[in-house]
Design a protein around this motif. Structure first.
Motif, PDB file in Angstrom:
ATOM      1  N   TYR A  51      29.178 -48.151-105.619  1.00 51.95           N
ATOM      2  CA  TYR A  51      29.415 -48.020-104.175  1.00 51.95           C
ATOM      3  C   TYR A  51      28.752 -49.193-103.460  1.00 51.95           C
ATOM      4  N   ASP A  52      29.549 -49.892-102.660  1.00 53.85           N
ATOM      5  CA  ASP A  52      29.119 -51.154-102.051  1.00 53.85           C
ATOM      6  C   ASP A  52      29.120 -51.035-100.529  1.00 53.85           C
ATOM      7  N   THR A  53      27.960 -51.288 -99.929  1.00 48.17           N
ATOM      8  CA  THR A  53      27.851 -51.281 -98.477  1.00 48.17           C
ATOM      9  C   THR A  53      27.080 -52.532 -98.056  1.00 48.17           C
ATOM     10  N   ALA A  54      26.800 -52.649 -96.762  1.00 47.00           N
ATOM     11  CA  ALA A  54      26.074 -53.827 -96.277  1.00 47.00           C
ATOM     12  C   ALA A  54      25.542 -53.559 -94.882  1.00 47.00           C
ATOM     13  N   TRP A  55      24.535 -54.334 -94.519  1.00 46.69           N
ATOM     14  CA  TRP A  55      23.835 -54.217 -93.234  1.00 46.69           C
ATOM     15  C   TRP A  55      24.785 -54.228 -92.043  1.00 46.69           C
ATOM     16  N   GLY A  56      25.772 -55.114 -92.064  1.00 45.96           N
ATOM     17  CA  GLY A  56      26.612 -55.303 -90.884  1.00 45.96           C
ATOM     18  C   GLY A  56      27.893 -54.511 -90.853  1.00 45.96           C
ATOM     19  N   TYR A  57      28.260 -53.840 -91.948  1.00 45.95           N
ATOM     20  CA  TYR A  57      29.535 -53.127 -91.975  1.00 45.95           C
ATOM     21  C   TYR A  57      29.544 -51.998 -90.948  1.00 45.95           C
ATOM     22  N   HIS A  58      30.670 -51.892 -90.255  1.00 45.33           N
ATOM     23  CA  HIS A  58      30.850 -50.856 -89.233  1.00 45.33           C
ATOM     24  C   HIS A  58      29.687 -50.868 -88.230  1.00 45.33           C
ATOM     25  N   SER A  59      29.335 -52.072 -87.778  1.00 47.10           N
ATOM     26  CA  SER A  59      28.270 -52.243 -86.774  1.00 47.10           C
ATOM     27  C   SER A  59      26.959 -51.597 -87.211  1.00 47.10           C
ATOM     28  N   GLY A  60      26.680 -51.640 -88.493  1.00 46.69           N
ATOM     29  CA  GLY A  60      25.424 -51.116 -89.010  1.00 46.69           C
ATOM     30  C   GLY A  60      25.464 -49.669 -89.455  1.00 46.69           C
ATOM     31  N   LEU A  80      24.322 -47.983-106.293  1.00 48.04           N
ATOM     32  CA  LEU A  80      24.471 -48.349-104.890  1.00 48.04           C
ATOM     33  C   LEU A  80      24.105 -49.816-104.683  1.00 48.04           C
ATOM     34  N   ALA A  81      24.973 -50.518-103.976  1.00 47.14           N
ATOM     35  CA  ALA A  81      24.752 -51.938-103.686  1.00 47.14           C
ATOM     36  C   ALA A  81      24.700 -52.169-102.181  1.00 47.14           C
ATOM     37  N   SER A  82      23.770 -53.013-101.758  1.00 52.47           N
ATOM     38  CA  SER A  82      23.780 -53.518-100.389  1.00 52.47           C
ATOM     39  C   SER A  82      23.381 -54.990-100.418  1.00 52.47           C
ATOM     40  N   LYS A  83      23.231 -55.586 -99.231  1.00 52.03           N
ATOM     41  CA  LYS A  83      23.129 -57.040 -99.174  1.00 52.03           C
ATOM     42  C   LYS A  83      22.193 -57.489 -98.053  1.00 52.03           C
ATOM     43  N   PHE A  84      21.563 -58.654 -98.271  1.00 56.17           N
ATOM     44  CA  PHE A  84      20.776 -59.263 -97.200  1.00 56.17           C
ATOM     45  C   PHE A  84      21.708 -60.061 -96.293  1.00 56.17           C
ATOM     46  N   PRO A  85      21.716 -59.793 -94.982  1.00 59.18           N
ATOM     47  CA  PRO A  85      22.717 -60.369 -94.082  1.00 59.18           C
ATOM     48  C   PRO A  85      22.429 -61.804 -93.648  1.00 59.18           C
ATOM     49  N   GLY A  86      22.486 -62.722 -94.599  1.00 62.77           N
ATOM     50  CA  GLY A  86      22.244 -64.118 -94.278  1.00 62.77           C
ATOM     51  C   GLY A  86      23.389 -64.799 -93.561  1.00 62.77           C
ATOM     52  N   TYR A  87      24.485 -64.068 -93.314  1.00 64.16           N
ATOM     53  CA  TYR A  87      25.576 -64.629 -92.516  1.00 64.16           C
ATOM     54  C   TYR A  87      25.142 -64.836 -91.070  1.00 64.16           C
ATOM     55  N   ASP A  88      24.047 -64.190 -90.673  1.00 70.18           N
ATOM     56  CA  ASP A  88      23.460 -64.376 -89.343  1.00 70.18           C
ATOM     57  C   ASP A  88      22.126 -65.076 -89.538  1.00 70.18           C
ATOM     58  N   HIS A 117      23.971 -62.171 -99.152  1.00 65.25           N
ATOM     59  CA  HIS A 117      25.301 -61.935 -98.588  1.00 65.25           C
ATOM     60  C   HIS A 117      25.900 -63.242 -98.068  1.00 65.25           C
ATOM     61  N   ASN A 118      27.115 -63.526 -98.509  1.00 63.08           N
ATOM     62  CA  ASN A 118      27.940 -64.580 -97.938  1.00 63.08           C
ATOM     63  C   ASN A 118      27.292 -65.964 -97.993  1.00 63.08           C
ATOM     64  N   VAL A 119      27.020 -66.435 -99.191  1.00 73.23           N
ATOM     65  CA  VAL A 119      26.553 -67.809 -99.354  1.00 73.23           C
ATOM     66  C   VAL A 119      27.694 -68.737 -98.938  1.00 73.23           C
ATOM     67  N   CYS A 120      27.430 -69.611 -97.967  1.00 72.58           N
ATOM     68  CA  CYS A 120      28.502 -70.460 -97.439  1.00 72.58           C
ATOM     69  C   CYS A 120      27.910 -71.713 -96.796  1.00 72.58           C
ATOM     70  N   GLU A 121      28.783 -72.511 -96.205  1.00 70.03           N
ATOM     71  CA  GLU A 121      28.361 -73.791 -95.644  1.00 70.03           C
ATOM     72  C   GLU A 121      27.324 -73.631 -94.542  1.00 70.03           C
ATOM     73  N   MET A 122      27.442 -72.585 -93.745  1.00 68.54           N
ATOM     74  CA  MET A 122      26.571 -72.482 -92.575  1.00 68.54           C
ATOM     75  C   MET A 122      25.164 -72.016 -92.910  1.00 68.54           C
ATOM     76  N   ASN A 123      24.958 -71.414 -94.104  1.00 71.76           N
ATOM     77  CA  ASN A 123      23.625 -70.875 -94.381  1.00 71.76           C
ATOM     78  C   ASN A 123      23.004 -71.382 -95.683  1.00 71.76           C
ATOM     79  N   ILE A 124      23.700 -72.264 -96.403  1.00 69.08           N
ATOM     80  CA  ILE A 124      23.182 -72.680 -97.698  1.00 69.08           C
ATOM     81  C   ILE A 124      21.818 -73.357 -97.566  1.00 69.08           C
ATOM     82  N   ASN A 125      21.623 -74.167 -96.533  1.00 67.73           N
ATOM     83  CA  ASN A 125      20.326 -74.843 -96.379  1.00 67.73           C
ATOM     84  C   ASN A 125      19.207 -73.838 -96.137  1.00 67.73           C
ATOM     85  N   GLU A 126      19.490 -72.822 -95.348  1.00 74.76           N
ATOM     86  CA  GLU A 126      18.474 -71.801 -95.064  1.00 74.76           C
ATOM     87  C   GLU A 126      18.175 -70.960 -96.301  1.00 74.76           C
TER      88      GLU A 126
END
Length: 378
Positions: A51-60, A80-88, A117-126
């Protein structure tokens, strides 16, 4: 239910994603909890254990509802899986605060699986600046304490971004979660990303197997092509059978939005029926047709770049434009452009049309970039 081996665990090949739970009156923040619980109960009865959920899904609210839905079951009976919301990026300095709150929201003492969560161009440096933000160090400590049993990451970024992340942390990544489906195999270069994880012997978790439902609602013509090959297979079945054919795929997360979709997903995963080569090619031909109807035919020859006074990376911008137009908006293109300086974004195009004079495909580049800038602004 099909199961896949992961270390000493048997994971259901179908995982329940909790990003698109049923909602009330179309309000994404108002989950229909009774319906979500009914779906979870059905999944549990039929062997789904991931079962996979996340910090930001459905506004928390996703973590809260999933925690309550699973609370009636023995803790060892599900993963149970969740994620650190590094997209923000505002969250980067709050990893401990957020992790502790996630455990409370889910009503558990540990996460079986936890992701960057969501390793991408905008947060890779952080993400890679552990000295400043400490996300990696904190999550590693939680794994050592047993509060995270298995650590991984999800990625919407390019293969290059994923490579940077894995060069730094790959030895500690136990699984990687990708947007993977037969449409994005070429369109979003998912094939390259899957190959990267296979090269590094990192098991693949799949998100967006149906691309938000788009691959379960094909045109009559495309549906007829597939029925001629597998008369009894649904469009959703084709999407899942495609993923059953991809090396390295372990868990496929499907965000069912209602009880009937959950039943259909479970039915499909009663059997393992990978596609043959001709069936794979049929999907790729349909994908090419779907994309070509809305995408500009840029071949990334880069002739345009040398004739741009702004030195814009036009092929990259057109690739993002194609994604944005095909999807009808979404977050992928805006997210990728967050890593691009303002003077290199679509709005920086001055409309000189020098690029168009040398474009072998005769693409109206300046008009496309103007439209892209307007879509982003709107």
């Amino acid at each position: 239910m099909i199961y896949r081996d992961f270390k000493d665990l048997k994971l259901s090949a179908l995982g329940m994603g909790a990003m698109r739970l049923p909602v009330i009156d179309g309000d994404d923040a108002r989950i229909d909890e009774a319906a979500a619980v009914e779906m979870t109960d059905y999944a549990m009865r039929h062997g789904v254990n991931y079962y996979d959920t996340a910090w930001g899904y459905h506004s928390g609210n996703s973590e809260i509802v999933m925690g309550r839905a699973l609370a009636k079951y023995p803790r060892e009976s599900f993963y149970l899986a969740s994620k650190f919301p590094g997209y923000d990026l505002a969250n980067m300095e709050k990893v401990e605060e957020i992790f502790e709150e996630q455990l409370k929201k889910c009503g558990v003492n540990y996460f079986d699986f936890y992701l960057f969560h969501n390793v991408c161009e905008m947060n890779i440096n952080e993400y890679l600046d552990d000295a400043k933000y400490g996300v990696y160090s904190y999550l590693m400590r939680q794994r050592e304490k047993g509060r995270i049993r298995h650590l991984g990451f999800s990625a919407h970024g390019s293969r290059e971004v994923m490579t940077r992340f894995l060069d730094a942390y790959g030895a500690d990544m136990e699984f990687g979660q990708l947007q993977l489906n037969w449409l994005d195999w070429s369109f979003q270069k998912a094939k390259e990303k899957a190959e990267l994880l296979n090269e590094r012997a990192i098991p693949i978790w799949v998100m967006e197997p149906l691309r938000g439902g788009k691959l379960a609602a094909l045109s009559d013509a495309d549906s007829a092509k597939l029925r001629a090959l597998r008369p009894k297979e649904s469009a959703a079945g084709w999407a899942f059978r495609f993923l059953q054919s991809i090396p390295g795929v372990a868990v496929i997360l499907s965000g069912a939005s209602n009880y009937e979709q959950m039943k259909e997903n479970v039915r499909i995963f009663e059997s393992d029926e990978p596609l043959n080569e001709s069936e794979m090619n049929a999907l790729f031909e349909i994908a090419e047709g779907m994309v070509s109807r809305s995408a500009l035919p840029c071949t990334a020859c880069r002739y345009c770049v040398s004739h741009c006074p702004q030195r814009l990376d036009i092929p990259m911008l057109l690739e993002l434009y194609n994604e944005h137009c095909f999807t009808g908006g979404g977050f992928l293109a805006p997210m990728a452009l967050m890593a691009v300086p303002d003077d290199k974004k679509p709005s920086a195009c001055v409309g000189c049309r020098g690029c168009e004079a040398v474009c072998p495909q005769q693409i109206k580049i300046s008009a496309a970039l103007a439209d892209f800038a307007a879509k982003l602004a709107g």
